[in-house]
Design a protein around this motif. Sequence first.
Motif, PDB file in Angstrom:
ATOM      1  N   HIS A  30       0.869  -1.204   0.045  1.00 22.11           N
ATOM      2  CA  HIS A  30       0.116   0.193   0.100  1.00 22.11           C
ATOM      3  C   HIS A  30       0.832   1.182   0.034  1.00 22.11           C
ATOM      4  CE1 HIS A  30      -3.485   2.589   0.814  1.00 22.11           C
ATOM      5  NE2 HIS A  30      -2.865   3.053   1.747  1.00 22.11           N
ATOM      6  N   GLY A  31       2.050   1.298   0.638  1.00 22.43           N
ATOM      7  CA  GLY A  31       2.928   2.376   0.889  1.00 22.43           C
ATOM      8  C   GLY A  31       3.955   2.320  -0.327  1.00 22.43           C
ATOM      9  N   MET A  32       3.990   1.477  -0.995  1.00 22.89           N
ATOM     10  CA  MET A  32       5.194   1.471  -2.203  1.00 22.89           C
ATOM     11  C   MET A  32       4.698   2.658  -3.296  1.00 22.89           C
ATOM     12  SD  MET A  32       5.684  -2.578  -3.285  1.00 22.89           S
ATOM     13  CE  MET A  32       6.986  -2.084  -4.036  1.00 22.89           C
ATOM     14  N   PRO A  35       5.642   3.029 -10.169  1.00 23.76           N
ATOM     15  CA  PRO A  35       4.816   2.116 -10.784  1.00 23.76           C
ATOM     16  C   PRO A  35       4.794   0.727 -10.109  1.00 23.76           C
ATOM     17  CG  PRO A  35       6.382   2.394 -12.255  1.00 23.76           C
ATOM     18  CD  PRO A  35       6.624   3.229 -11.136  1.00 23.76           C
ATOM     19  N   TYR A  36       5.610   0.883  -9.146  1.00 26.83           N
ATOM     20  CA  TYR A  36       5.970  -0.553  -8.629  1.00 26.83           C
ATOM     21  C   TYR A  36       4.684  -1.209  -7.706  1.00 26.83           C
ATOM     22  CZ  TYR A  36      10.624   0.969  -9.071  1.00 26.83           C
ATOM     23  OH  TYR A  36      11.673   1.558  -9.621  1.00 26.83           O
ATOM     24  N   LYS A  37       3.970  -0.585  -7.197  1.00 25.09           N
ATOM     25  CA  LYS A  37       2.701  -1.013  -6.546  1.00 25.09           C
ATOM     26  C   LYS A  37       1.987  -1.515  -7.761  1.00 25.09           C
ATOM     27  CE  LYS A  37       0.135   2.170  -4.739  1.00 25.09           C
ATOM     28  NZ  LYS A  37      -0.461   2.792  -3.508  1.00 25.09           N
ATOM     29  N   GLU A  38       1.564  -0.826  -8.646  1.00 27.32           N
ATOM     30  CA  GLU A  38       0.445  -1.188  -9.548  1.00 27.32           C
ATOM     31  C   GLU A  38       0.962  -2.376 -10.416  1.00 27.32           C
ATOM     32  OE1 GLU A  38      -2.831   0.604 -12.801  1.00 27.32           O
ATOM     33  OE2 GLU A  38      -1.135   1.854 -11.976  1.00 27.32           O
ATOM     34  N   VAL A  39       2.152  -2.314 -10.923  1.00 32.54           N
ATOM     35  CA  VAL A  39       2.655  -3.465 -11.647  1.00 32.54           C
ATOM     36  C   VAL A  39       2.814  -4.333 -10.797  1.00 32.54           C
ATOM     37  CG1 VAL A  39       4.732  -4.360 -12.748  1.00 32.54           C
ATOM     38  CG2 VAL A  39       4.116  -2.080 -13.305  1.00 32.54           C
ATOM     39  N   PHE A  40       3.333  -4.612  -9.671  1.00 34.69           N
ATOM     40  CA  PHE A  40       3.070  -5.704  -8.642  1.00 34.69           C
ATOM     41  C   PHE A  40       1.611  -6.440  -8.590  1.00 34.69           C
ATOM     42  CE2 PHE A  40       3.067  -8.002  -4.753  1.00 34.69           C
ATOM     43  CZ  PHE A  40       3.946  -9.054  -4.909  1.00 34.69           C
ATOM     44  N   SER A  41       0.847  -5.480  -8.471  1.00 32.73           N
ATOM     45  CA  SER A  41      -0.547  -6.124  -8.053  1.00 32.73           C
ATOM     46  C   SER A  41      -1.100  -6.558  -9.353  1.00 32.73           C
ATOM     47  CB  SER A  41      -1.535  -4.502  -7.537  1.00 32.73           C
ATOM     48  OG  SER A  41      -0.838  -4.256  -6.290  1.00 32.73           O
ATOM     49  N   LEU A  42      -1.107  -5.870 -10.573  1.00 37.13           N
ATOM     50  CA  LEU A  42      -1.462  -6.283 -11.912  1.00 37.13           C
ATOM     51  C   LEU A  42      -0.964  -7.917 -12.078  1.00 37.13           C
ATOM     52  CD1 LEU A  42      -1.465  -3.172 -14.042  1.00 37.13           C
ATOM     53  CD2 LEU A  42      -3.382  -4.455 -12.890  1.00 37.13           C
ATOM     54  N   ARG A  43       0.343  -8.145 -11.875  1.00 30.68           N
ATOM     55  CA  ARG A  43       1.044  -9.052 -12.102  1.00 30.68           C
ATOM     56  C   ARG A  43       0.625 -10.308 -11.180  1.00 30.68           C
ATOM     57  NH1 ARG A  43       2.823 -12.593 -16.049  1.00 30.68           N
ATOM     58  NH2 ARG A  43       4.550 -13.993 -15.019  1.00 30.68           N
ATOM     59  N   GLN A  74      11.809  -5.105  -3.423  1.00 36.76           N
ATOM     60  CA  GLN A  74      11.464  -4.587  -2.371  1.00 36.76           C
ATOM     61  C   GLN A  74      10.818  -5.130  -1.192  1.00 36.76           C
ATOM     62  OE1 GLN A  74       9.652  -0.491  -3.408  1.00 36.76           O
ATOM     63  NE2 GLN A  74      10.998  -0.430  -5.338  1.00 36.76           N
ATOM     64  N   ILE A  75       9.800  -5.876  -1.807  1.00 41.39           N
ATOM     65  CA  ILE A  75       8.995  -6.562  -0.612  1.00 41.39           C
ATOM     66  C   ILE A  75       9.838  -7.656   0.018  1.00 41.39           C
ATOM     67  CG2 ILE A  75       6.818  -8.127  -0.588  1.00 41.39           C
ATOM     68  CD1 ILE A  75       5.723  -6.504  -2.854  1.00 41.39           C
TER      69      ILE A  75
END
Length: 88
Positions: A30-32, A35-43, A74-75
């Motif tokens: 949530h705090g990332m 585009p890292y947050k969205e790319v990770f979520s989409l994948r 990062q995660i």
Amino acid sequence: MSENEPDIWPDFTEQFADKERALQIHRFLHGMDEPYKEVFSLRVFGELPFEKIGAIFGKSSGWARVTFYRAKKQIIEYMEVTEHEDKL
């Protein structure tokens, strides 16, 4: 590795199975930064191939792949730190 094969390490996905660890990952996610947050979520959650993720951003599949792996790194680093802190 093909686009249709999952490319997430088994121990990494097992982290999501543990509800407490999953909550930690979601908080971090949530705090990332974008585009890292969205790319990770989409994948991971949307199960989209890199080609489609790249197209959403107007970028290449290579860009999406690199961005995803940077987000994953990062995660993983965050989880390693929190795991170490939990043992103290």
